[in-house]
Enzyme design. Sequence first.
Site, PDB file in Angstrom:
ATOM      1  N   GLU A 286       0.850  -1.215   0.000  1.00 14.67           N
ATOM      2  CA  GLU A 286       0.000   0.000   0.000  1.00 14.67           C
ATOM      3  C   GLU A 286       0.871   1.246   0.000  1.00 14.67           C
ATOM      4  O   GLU A 286       0.778   2.076   0.898  1.00 14.67           O
ATOM      5  CB  GLU A 286      -0.886   0.004   1.257  1.00 14.67           C
ATOM      6  CG  GLU A 286      -1.748  -1.233   1.440  1.00 14.67           C
ATOM      7  CD  GLU A 286      -2.461  -1.265   2.786  1.00 14.67           C
ATOM      8  OE1 GLU A 286      -2.076  -0.504   3.704  1.00 14.67           O
ATOM      9  OE2 GLU A 286      -3.417  -2.041   2.909  1.00 14.67           O
ATOM     10  N   ARG A 325       1.538  20.390   6.448  1.00 16.10           N
ATOM     11  CA  ARG A 325       2.470  19.735   7.374  1.00 16.10           C
ATOM     12  C   ARG A 325       3.785  20.509   7.473  1.00 16.10           C
ATOM     13  O   ARG A 325       4.352  20.658   8.553  1.00 16.10           O
ATOM     14  CB  ARG A 325       2.754  18.311   6.910  1.00 16.10           C
ATOM     15  CG  ARG A 325       1.650  17.355   7.276  1.00 16.10           C
ATOM     16  CD  ARG A 325       1.998  15.946   6.867  1.00 16.10           C
ATOM     17  NE  ARG A 325       1.024  15.026   7.414  1.00 16.10           N
ATOM     18  CZ  ARG A 325       0.539  13.968   6.763  1.00 16.10           C
ATOM     19  NH1 ARG A 325       0.941  13.700   5.538  1.00 16.10           N
ATOM     20  NH2 ARG A 325      -0.334  13.181   7.332  1.00 16.10           N
ATOM     21  N   CYS A 361      -3.574  33.948   6.586  1.00 15.68           N
ATOM     22  CA  CYS A 361      -3.512  35.011   7.576  1.00 15.68           C
ATOM     23  C   CYS A 361      -3.169  34.482   8.952  1.00 15.68           C
ATOM     24  O   CYS A 361      -3.991  34.518   9.873  1.00 15.68           O
ATOM     25  CB  CYS A 361      -4.830  35.784   7.590  1.00 15.68           C
ATOM     26  SG  CYS A 361      -5.031  36.707   6.074  1.00 15.68           S
TER      27      CYS A 361
END
Length: 452
Positions: A286, A325, A361
Amino acid sequence: MLLPTEKPTPAAASRVAPAVRQAVAEGLLSEDRPLAGFVDVPGVRESVAALHAAFADVPDVLHAFAAKACPLVPVLRLLRDAGMGCEVASPGELWLALDAGFDPARIVLDSPAKTRQEIREALALGVAVNADNLDELERIDALRPAGCASVLGLRVNPQVGAGAIEAMSTATAHSKFGVALRDPGARERVVEAFVRRPWLTRLHGHVGSQGCPLPLIAEGLAALHTLAEEINARVGHRQVTSLDLGGGLPVNFADDTVSPTYADYVAALTAAEPALLDGRYRLVTEFGRSLLAKNGFLAARVEYVKDAGGRRVAVTHAGANVATRTVFMPQAWPLRVSAYGPDGTPKQAALLRQDVAGPCCFSGDVVAHDRALPELAEGDWVVLHDTGAYYFSAPWSYNSLPRPAVYGCLPRDGRVLFATVRPAQTVREISVESGLARADALLTGFAVPSVP
Ligand SMILES: *Cc1c(COP(=O)(O)O)cnc(C)c1O
């Protein structure tokens, strides 16, 4: 010990600059189209071929692409065409896989929070299902239709420990995934679960994603094999016929080298447990990130440059919206950045230490801190490398920023051809998905329940 294997530099890397130049020339990147993701189509096929080649000696393997790494229907269809199956972990991903044309028999459903309805649907389709825990097995007991075509498995957590990124490590003592195999009594409960269910024929493990070293992954998968042997010895025949090894081959984000390779992965598994790949068990893999990361990049326009506290900051259109991330965990998820001029050719200016910031922002919205890059100016382009998995395909809609356009790239006769994978989201589409049709809901939309 890892066998020394070749570390090929992906051809995809050499195709970035021509693609940027031509995307600017054709207006796919422009003042009004300041952000886009690109997928290198031959690169994807090369990575799939490398995966198949590494496992060439194993007679029966289903390589299922982890859909979450690039949940775009045309990309999934390309992968299906290249010979992949598909691993999905939500009803949305299941439908993306079906819409991409995957045969249900080549789809594996893995999510940790499947509802009864999701299980029912997967079993009716004949999609393989890996139960996450023993309670889910009891749900399957009740829901499994007569003559069910689905291969059914159980995910276990070998609890071999964490890699470099805790959040990406799934085989820790307290991981939420699978049956924690080293907990008191757990191993016996797993063996008994198989003894009582002749239809349960697969063990599933996914030791971790980015940051998990190969020996750790191999140790976890060797434990999966040992457990399968133990179950088969207990039931007295080979009931467990396949092992789903998960994905998680780490990607090198530091340069263009593919390292580790799929061949390294196979060598590490063979070193940890020679019988793992001897063909007595059918295998499922996978992989996600390792198939797509180096076959994609983001290009973002520099809108402004400014100085703040003695530091140059280039404000671009790529921030946490497409590199979530990296923005929130810059140490764990560093990205390489390159500078291009307004015409899309590599920028030659003198190097300057600069922050590359995004459009969101909040002040932490920075994709590269204090990085030496050719001095950027308004109208330049920055390229974020190795972002083909989990970046532009999984945007964050903070600030109602639009999902960026995604294009496929195909070199042909000295130029680059583009195909639109997904157009950029429009501001009207943002309103529509933000409740436009129910604009009055909080003024006049409260229905009086008929039963008090
Ligand atoms: C995320 C995930 C994968 C893919 O991981 P990569 O690091 O992208 O290879 C495979 N299997 C499962 C169960 C996953 O959750």
